[in-house]
Design a protein around this motif. Structure first.
Motif, mmCIF file in Angstrom:
data_model
loop_
_atom_site.group_PDB
_atom_site.id
_atom_site.type_symbol
_atom_site.label_atom_id
_atom_site.label_comp_id
_atom_site.label_asym_id
_atom_site.label_seq_id
_atom_site.Cartn_x
_atom_site.Cartn_y
_atom_site.Cartn_z
ATOM 1 N N VAL A 87 40.081 53.754 34.447
ATOM 2 C CA VAL A 87 41.150 54.302 33.594
ATOM 3 C C VAL A 87 42.530 53.899 34.092
ATOM 4 N N SER A 88 42.637 53.534 35.356
ATOM 5 C CA SER A 88 43.946 53.165 35.902
ATOM 6 C C SER A 88 44.076 51.655 36.049
ATOM 7 N N PHE A 89 43.434 51.083 37.033
ATOM 8 C CA PHE A 89 43.569 49.653 37.334
ATOM 9 C C PHE A 89 43.124 48.773 36.174
ATOM 10 N N GLN A 90 41.911 49.008 35.670
ATOM 11 C CA GLN A 90 41.367 48.108 34.656
ATOM 12 C C GLN A 90 42.066 48.273 33.306
ATOM 13 N N ASN A 91 42.234 49.503 32.858
ATOM 14 C CA ASN A 91 42.863 49.712 31.556
ATOM 15 C C ASN A 91 44.302 49.203 31.525
ATOM 16 N N PRO A 97 49.343 43.521 29.302
ATOM 17 C CA PRO A 97 49.576 42.181 28.743
ATOM 18 C C PRO A 97 49.541 42.151 27.216
ATOM 19 N N VAL A 98 48.719 43.004 26.604
ATOM 20 C CA VAL A 98 48.691 43.079 25.147
ATOM 21 C C VAL A 98 50.038 43.572 24.621
ATOM 22 N N LEU A 180 49.839 38.849 36.024
ATOM 23 C CA LEU A 180 49.125 37.584 36.195
ATOM 24 C C LEU A 180 48.623 37.030 34.874
ATOM 25 N N ALA A 181 48.421 37.908 33.895
ATOM 26 C CA ALA A 181 47.912 37.469 32.595
ATOM 27 C C ALA A 181 49.025 36.795 31.801
ATOM 28 N N ALA A 189 40.180 38.716 31.157
ATOM 29 C CA ALA A 189 39.609 37.682 32.013
ATOM 30 C C ALA A 189 40.139 37.763 33.436
ATOM 31 N N VAL A 190 41.358 38.237 33.593
ATOM 32 C CA VAL A 190 41.950 38.356 34.925
ATOM 33 C C VAL A 190 41.449 39.603 35.649
ATOM 34 N N VAL A 191 41.387 40.725 34.936
ATOM 35 C CA VAL A 191 41.140 42.013 35.577
ATOM 36 C C VAL A 191 39.651 42.346 35.726
ATOM 37 N N THR A 192 38.852 42.086 34.692
ATOM 38 C CA THR A 192 37.453 42.514 34.703
ATOM 39 C C THR A 192 36.659 41.932 35.869
#
Length: 281
Positions: A87-91, A97-98, A180-181, A189-192
């Motif tokens: 919920v924090s880092f990944q989301n 970036p969106v 980074l995105a 692609a960067v985070v997952t």
């Protein structure tokens, strides 16, 4: 000849009152939560992923770990930690970036709203969704797998500070890695991959001490491993600490590493965060 003078019409003076800082942050937080809830895919994945994973583990693995801890009791710690990281880092690493690619951040920067309010809104969203997700996971595990909740105030206090430091570190890291995105499409692609690798080496899907030594050493460099270790001290008996790599739960080191990552994440945010894409200048 008498002259009648009309009484002067009082001019209504309205003094505009600026909302207080706290009210601005709460308003932005509500907006962020609303936007999150409108994305059904994000809600289902974020709230459902830890529950699905604990279901899988409970169905595949049986018995105890170390002769004294139920499998679900051990892995619930990893599911809580990975849920908070999701919920924090990944989301944040995927959605910022969106927003940047769509020009939302550029438009926000052009408003008179203080920039810190935007960050506060993200933090409030992470905290609220993280609490809801953790409560749902614990309720699910208690109802279906007879999870033993912490029985003392001290353990709940440890649960609180581990979660707060862990979420803070992951939130700041998520904001930092979003830079980074290069586009909205590249955020995932960067985070997952980073998120998945950290879960595999940090004791989320496997008993940490059964991982290769080099994996354990790499995991110690990142906050997820320490979140899992801190949570194990809450949900597992004190005697289980002897099976940790350091011979104990090392709560002092847990606090130190997570606090250090909060500082690292803050520095990275301040030095790398971008409101616009490179093509916008």
């Amino acid at each position: 000849m008498t002259t009648t003078t009309k009484p002067a019409t009082p001019v209504a003076t309205t003094r505009s009152r600026r909302p207080r800082a706290g009210a601005l942050a709460l308003r932005q937080g509500r907006l962020e939560i609303t936007q999150f809830l409108r994305s059904r895919e994000s809600v289902v994945f974020t709230m459902g992923f830890p529950i699905i994973m604990i279901l899988i583990f409970a169905s595949i693995f049986h018995g105890t770990i170390g002769g004294e801890v139920k499998v679900t009791q051990y892995f619930i710690t990893g599911m809580i930690a990975t849920g908070l990281m999701t919920v924090s880092f990944q989301n944040l690493g995927i959605w910022i970036p969106v927003e940047r690619d769509r020009g939302m951040l550029k438009r926000y920067r052009g408003t008179p709203m203080p920039k810190w309010v935007w960050f506060a809104g993200k933090v409030i969203m992470v905290v609220v969704i993280g609490i809801a997700e953790t409560a749902l996971l614990l309720a699910f595990a208690v109802a279906l797998f007879d999870l033993d909740l912490p029985g003392t105030a001290g353990k709940w206090l440890t649960f609180g500070w581990v979660a707060v430091l862990g979420v803070t570190a992951c939130t700041l890291s998520g904001i930092a890695i979003s830079s980074l995105a290069r586009s909205a499409r590249s955020g995932s692609a960067v985070v997952t991959p980073v998120s998945l690798v950290l879960q595999f080496i940090s004791g989320v899907f496997f008993v940490f001490t059964e991982l290769p030594t080099w994996m354990q050493q790499v995991a110690t460099l990142f906050p997820l491993k320490w979140m899992c270790q801190g949570l194990r001290s809450v949900f597992l008996p004190e005697s289980f600490g002897a099976q940790e790599p350091g011979g104990s739960f090392e709560l002092g080191r847990v606090a130190m590493v997570l606090a250090l990552w909060c500082v690292i994440g803050l520095v990275l945010c301040l030095t790398t965060f971008r409101w616009t894409t490179k093509r916008d200048g």
